[in-house]
Design a protein around this motif. Structure first.
Motif, PDB file in Angstrom:
ATOM      1  N   LEU A 196      47.326  39.114  31.255  1.00 19.91           N
ATOM      2  CA  LEU A 196      46.777  37.786  30.836  1.00 19.91           C
ATOM      3  C   LEU A 196      47.039  36.614  31.954  1.00 19.91           C
ATOM      4  O   LEU A 196      45.961  35.879  32.223  1.00 19.91           O
ATOM      5  N   ASP A 197      48.317  36.711  32.458  1.00 24.45           N
ATOM      6  CA  ASP A 197      48.385  35.831  33.538  1.00 24.45           C
ATOM      7  C   ASP A 197      47.265  35.946  34.725  1.00 24.45           C
ATOM      8  O   ASP A 197      46.850  35.080  35.451  1.00 24.45           O
ATOM      9  N   PHE A 198      47.274  37.317  34.963  1.00 26.51           N
ATOM     10  CA  PHE A 198      46.375  37.739  36.165  1.00 26.51           C
ATOM     11  C   PHE A 198      44.798  37.253  35.661  1.00 26.51           C
ATOM     12  O   PHE A 198      44.123  36.741  36.474  1.00 26.51           O
ATOM     13  N   GLU A 199      44.636  37.449  34.352  1.00 28.61           N
ATOM     14  CA  GLU A 199      43.265  36.989  33.980  1.00 28.61           C
ATOM     15  C   GLU A 199      43.026  35.418  34.423  1.00 28.61           C
ATOM     16  O   GLU A 199      41.879  35.404  34.787  1.00 28.61           O
ATOM     17  N   GLN A 213      33.599  38.354  47.298  1.00 34.62           N
ATOM     18  CA  GLN A 213      34.659  37.933  46.693  1.00 34.62           C
ATOM     19  C   GLN A 213      34.587  37.853  45.146  1.00 34.62           C
ATOM     20  O   GLN A 213      35.129  38.250  44.472  1.00 34.62           O
ATOM     21  N   VAL A 214      33.493  37.175  44.941  1.00 37.38           N
ATOM     22  CA  VAL A 214      32.738  36.954  43.399  1.00 37.38           C
ATOM     23  C   VAL A 214      32.834  38.252  42.948  1.00 37.38           C
ATOM     24  O   VAL A 214      33.277  38.595  41.560  1.00 37.38           O
ATOM     25  N   LEU A 215      32.022  39.398  43.451  1.00 39.81           N
ATOM     26  CA  LEU A 215      31.970  40.798  42.683  1.00 39.81           C
ATOM     27  C   LEU A 215      33.366  41.285  42.624  1.00 39.81           C
ATOM     28  O   LEU A 215      33.574  41.893  41.458  1.00 39.81           O
ATOM     29  N   SER A 216      34.168  40.968  43.437  1.00 34.86           N
ATOM     30  CA  SER A 216      35.463  41.611  43.620  1.00 34.86           C
ATOM     31  C   SER A 216      36.373  41.025  42.404  1.00 34.86           C
ATOM     32  O   SER A 216      37.203  41.696  41.522  1.00 34.86           O
ATOM     33  N   TYR A 217      36.222  39.924  42.120  1.00 35.15           N
ATOM     34  CA  TYR A 217      36.916  38.907  41.201  1.00 35.15           C
ATOM     35  C   TYR A 217      36.313  39.276  39.597  1.00 35.15           C
ATOM     36  O   TYR A 217      37.123  39.598  38.666  1.00 35.15           O
ATOM     37  N   LYS A 218      34.980  39.645  39.474  1.00 40.10           N
ATOM     38  CA  LYS A 218      34.403  39.861  38.303  1.00 40.10           C
ATOM     39  C   LYS A 218      34.994  41.138  38.086  1.00 40.10           C
ATOM     40  O   LYS A 218      35.308  41.421  36.878  1.00 40.10           O
ATOM     41  N   ARG A 219      34.859  42.074  38.903  1.00 38.88           N
ATOM     42  CA  ARG A 219      35.386  43.309  38.730  1.00 38.88           C
ATOM     43  C   ARG A 219      36.813  43.471  38.215  1.00 38.88           C
ATOM     44  O   ARG A 219      37.237  44.167  37.254  1.00 38.88           O
ATOM     45  N   THR A 220      37.584  42.690  38.999  1.00 41.07           N
ATOM     46  CA  THR A 220      39.226  42.717  38.643  1.00 41.07           C
ATOM     47  C   THR A 220      39.250  42.008  37.203  1.00 41.07           C
ATOM     48  O   THR A 220      40.008  42.669  36.415  1.00 41.07           O
ATOM     49  N   LEU A 221      38.447  41.205  36.588  1.00 44.81           N
ATOM     50  CA  LEU A 221      38.557  40.393  35.526  1.00 44.81           C
ATOM     51  C   LEU A 221      38.205  41.682  34.444  1.00 44.81           C
ATOM     52  O   LEU A 221      38.897  41.648  33.444  1.00 44.81           O
ATOM     53  N   GLU A 222      37.030  42.286  34.621  1.00 48.15           N
ATOM     54  CA  GLU A 222      36.717  43.444  33.812  1.00 48.15           C
ATOM     55  C   GLU A 222      37.689  44.392  33.534  1.00 48.15           C
ATOM     56  O   GLU A 222      38.041  44.921  32.453  1.00 48.15           O
TER      57      GLU A 222
END
Lengths: 294, 572
Positions: A242-245, A48-57
């Motif tokens: 930005l909201d997603f971020e 999950q962490v990797l997926s969230y980080k990836r999405t943020l990038e």
């Protein structure tokens, strides 16, 4: 069960090793501020962490893409607004010079002004963003219009991806807006025809360009509102990005970050257990019958 | 009726017996901290009585035997559990190392982050296809990504190699242990055939057997004569009677050690597959199953990246067409069909019936001609060369290393478009990556030499025109990140890798918790064994007092008998 000193010591060693391991683990988490410091700390959590980080990038990149698209559209919009003003000015000249009050002299002066407008339009048609011509389609490295207004670009559509699988065209073809390809008006031809009519003192010729200029104005205004609509679309998408971020930052923090209050309470509890085991060992292990003989 | 001397005899026996009991107690105290020592006990027995009137009269005490307090079944159980302990100890250690390779939590250095950086670099390039900084960034991010994949693969290989050399070292230790056990078998038998108990030797032997179980799976049983027979996987004996059999490690065709059992004639039998536990079992499992599995997954990821990026890239065009280009992948035989498994091309299976375009331009950039090259399952490098060479304005040759070189004639340039056959990608013409797996993935040298060759746009398939502002290929490549490209089109590259990290995490977690569990079991058994066999100082101190008092009293007996004699003598 028969108890030997070896059993006592074994149990003590086992217990205090375990306590120490746990204390070290909590300490690591507190130091890093993270609950997950390696994949085995939480194999599901790490994915999950990797997926969230990836999405943020990715969201960060989409923001950059959107900004890039907005740059294109803003400069396009500015160029087209200037174009509109020039066409309006040409229209005013044409109206003034089409009237019976105009004379040969005033039309000669007007012809010169139309030439200046023509040159300015040609300059606008070769507007650049970061060394790229914005009205040349894919041919961004060569000036799409020469001084006579001939077009050498293509109809390439430059796209920017603003969210997964959604891309928008951010360039407006110079061929379409300046040369009227696809059923529009060629602004260069109108201006040069107007200039010729002015030079020749040809009232009908001048009047004939009035309608053309009006159509051209509509053509330019249509493209300006098209660019404006695109800018709006990009801005809306940017806000959603930005909201997603914010949302994913919270998710990431919730999955990855250590709850400090909980961690410190836990550390205190473990430390207490550790100290208690040391104290107990001191009292139990060090005593034997030997101490009481003689 | 017995004489006075019988009191002396009884006293003497009592002195000897209690002295021996004190010896045994001292031995116990001395060995309180000796690993694997079982406490001993002097078993005292009354000596046979004299059958005289007025009834059997006691003759004193003797040491019947020195007993070793030991539970044989607990010993067996510990030997069994030690095999699992050895296995999890090593698996846990090795997975800790594997996990370090996949630790993604540090910012900026994890593969997950590097992949994101790679795709973002392509987006930046799509936003500005003519930008030199953007082109350099794609190059640098690609090199960093490729290096990380290489590093991961080679770290996994290193762990595999280390496991392999551990096997060789382990076998040396095992041979030493079995030899010692055979020697102890002999000593124990020598002592016990004389009706004595070989207590200390038995402790030593049990220690060695447990140690041996730590190394590999064994079955140990004691024969009636007190000797131990030890069998390992496949029923091969390691120790029987006074003989021990050696194991040997020999490199096989895979370059790894095979474990072989050597019989008395020196014949070797491969028993690698029947070693399933102990440290040796763990190393074999890691080397032959777990690490190859992880390696194949990381290779699959690299191959997927190479394939998908190259498929798009090979149909694109950089800032200008090529003056000359050599294919990246060599074929084994130019007369072999390209789509054949024996073609020597790593991505031969991607080739399908279809075609690609070649556009030829003169030195002013004007289109000279174009050709559509058809590809099917009979196309060979030879036939492809002929077809390409036939196109006006370019020449195709096959090099000595079986690669294809295309060159524009007299200043002509050329570009590719619209490949429906994947032949360009499979041959490595106009490709982005080179290599076929995580160990050899790299940036194609054509791009390394000139980043202007990074394809961002396409040639118009109907006119042959191209514009440097075209970013369609760059956009498609960047968009690969969200395409389902891996595991038969079910997950993205990033998801595939993330799943791999999760898998490594759960394997490491499993090994750690199994190790903890196994340690608890062995500890409990040891405690249990200790409660039977362990030396308790309190107990020994009490015994010391007991036997000391008895010894003192026995000495008094002798003194008293002496006084009796004196009394008698004085009567004379």
């Amino acid at each position: 069960m028969r108890i030997t000193s070896r059993i006592l010591i074994n149990n003590f060693i086992q217990g205090f090793t375990k306590n120490q391991t746990q204390i070290a683990k909590i300490q690591e988490s507190i130091a890093s501020g993270k609950r997950i410091n390696r994949p085995s700390d939480d194999p599901v959590g790490i994915t999950q962490v990797l997926s969230y980080k990836r999405t943020l990038e990715s969201l960060g990149q989409y923001k950059r893409n959107i900004d890039q698209g907005k740059n294109w559209l803003n400069i396009t919009s500015t160029a087209l607004t200037n174009l509109k003003n020039l066409v309006v000015r040409a229209n005013e000249i044409a109206i003034a010079q089409a009237s019976s009050t105009a004379d040969d002299f005033s039309r000669d002066v007007a012809a010169q002004e139309i030439q200046v407008i023509f040159d300015q339009v040609a300059q606008l048609a070769n507007t650049k963003l970061d060394n790229r011509y914005i009205f040349g389609g894919y041919k961004t490295n060569t000036a799409p219009f020469d001084s006579s207004g001939a077009y050498s670009g293509d109809d390439g559509e430059i796209k920017v991806e603003i969210s997964p699988d959604v891309s928008v065209v951010v360039n407006i073809s110079g061929n379409r807006v300046f040369k009227g390809s696809g059923g529009g008006k060629d602004i260069f031809t109108i201006l040069s025809d107007l200039k010729t009519a002015l030079e020749n003192d040809n009232s009908t010729g001048i009047a004939a360009q009035l309608g053309e200029l009006n159509s051209a104005l509509e053509q330019v205004i249509r493209e300006i509102s098209y660019a404006g609509a695109k800018i709006n679309q990009l801005e809306t998408t940017r806000e959603r990005t930005l909201d997603f971020e914010t949302e994913f930052t919270l998710l990431l923090s919730g999955t990855e970050d250590m709850d400090m209050a909980k961690a410190i309470t836990e550390l205190n509890a473990k430390q207490l257990a550790y100290e208690a085991s040391l104290a107990a060992a001191k009292r139990v292990i060090l005593q034997s019958l030997v101490d009481f003989l003689r | 009726m017995a004489g006075i001397d019988s009191i002396i005899q009884i006293g003497k026996r009592a002195l000897v017996a209690n002295k021996t009991a004190l010896d045994v107690t001292s031995h116990n105290i001395a060995n309180v901290n000796t690993e694997g020592y079982s406490r001993q006990r002097a078993v005292l027995n009354p000596t046979p009585p004299l059958d005289v009137q007025p009834g059997p009269i006691g003759t004193g005490v003797e040491i019947k035997m020195i007993e070793r307090v030991y539970d044989r079944f607990l010993g067996l159980q510990i030997t069994n559990e030690k095999q699992n302990l050895g296995r999890w100890e090593e698996l846990s250690k090795l997975y800790d190392r594997v996990e370090t390779t996949f630790t993604e939590t540090s910012e900026a250095s994890g593969l997950s982050q590097l992949m994101v950086d790679f795709w973002n670099a392509w987006y930046d390039l799509a936003n500005n296809p003519t930008g030199q900084p953007e082109r350099s960034t794609v190059r640098i991010k690609t090199e960093t990504l490729a290096n990380n994949l290489k590093q991961k693969a080679s770290e996994l290989q290193q762990i595999q190699k280390d496991s392999d050399s551990s096997i060789n070292v382990g076998i040396g230790e095992i041979n030493l242990l079995t030899k010692q056990i055979a020697i102890l078998n002999e000593k124990i038998s020598q002592i016990e055939t004389r009706g004595l108990q070989a207590n200390d030797y038995r402790d030593q032997r049990q220690n060695l057997i447990e140690e041996l179980g730590h190394w590999l799976n064994i079955t140990a049983f004691e024969n009636e004569d007190g000797k131990v027979t030890i069998l390992t996987g496949g029923g091969r004996p390691l120790v029987d009677n006074m003989t021990s059999w050696n194991l040997t490690a020999e490199k096989d065709s895979s370059g790894f050690y095979a474990v072989k059992w050597v019989d008395e004639k020196g014949n070797k039998t491969d028993i690698t597959s029947s070693i399933t536990s102990g440290k040796l079992g763990a190393w074999l499992e890691m080397r032959d199953t777990n690490l190859p599995d992880l390696l194949s997954q990381i290779n699959e990821l690299a191959a997927g990246l190479i394939k998908e990026v190259n498929r798009l890239h090979s149909q694109g065009i950089g800032l200008s067409p090529f003056t000359s280009l050599t294919s990246d992948y060599a074929v084994a035989d130019p007369a072999q069909a390209l789509s054949d498994i024996n073609s020597g091309l790593p991505f031969y299976s991607e080739i399908s019936t279809g075609s690609f375009q070649i556009w030829v331009y003169d030195n002013t950039g004007a289109v000279v001609t174009s050709a559509t090259i058809a590809i099917d399952n009979t196309t060979t490098l030879n036939s492809l060369r002929t077809a390409v060479d036939a196109v006006t304005g370019i020449t195709a040759t096959i090099n000595s290393n079986n690669t294809l070189t295309i060159t524009g004639d007299s200043g002509n340039t050329f570009a590719f478009a619209n490949d429906t056959s994947n032949a360009l990608m499979a041959l490595g013409l106009n490709t982005f990556f080179t290599g076929e797996n995580a160990l050899d993935i790299s940036l194609n040298s054509v791009i390394e030499g000139d980043t202007n060759n990074i394809a961002t746009g396409v040639v118009d398939p109907s006119t042959g025109n191209y514009g440097v502002g075209n970013n369609s290929i760059a956009l498609s490549i960047a968009a690969l990140q969200s395409k389902l490209t891996m595991s038969t089109d079910t997950v993205t590259f990033a998801e595939f890798y993330t799943n791999l990290v999760g898998y490594v995490g759960s394997k490491t977690q499993e090994a750690t918790s199994n190790l903890e569990h196994q340690e608890t079991i062995v500890n409990q058994l040891s405690n249990y064994q200790d409660s039977i066999s362990g030396v308790s100082l309190d107990e020994e101190m009490a015994n010391l007092m007991l036997f000391q008092q008895a010894y003192d009293a026995a000495a008094k007996l002798v003194t008293m008998a002496d006084e009796l004699f004196q009394t008698l003598l004085e009567m004379v």
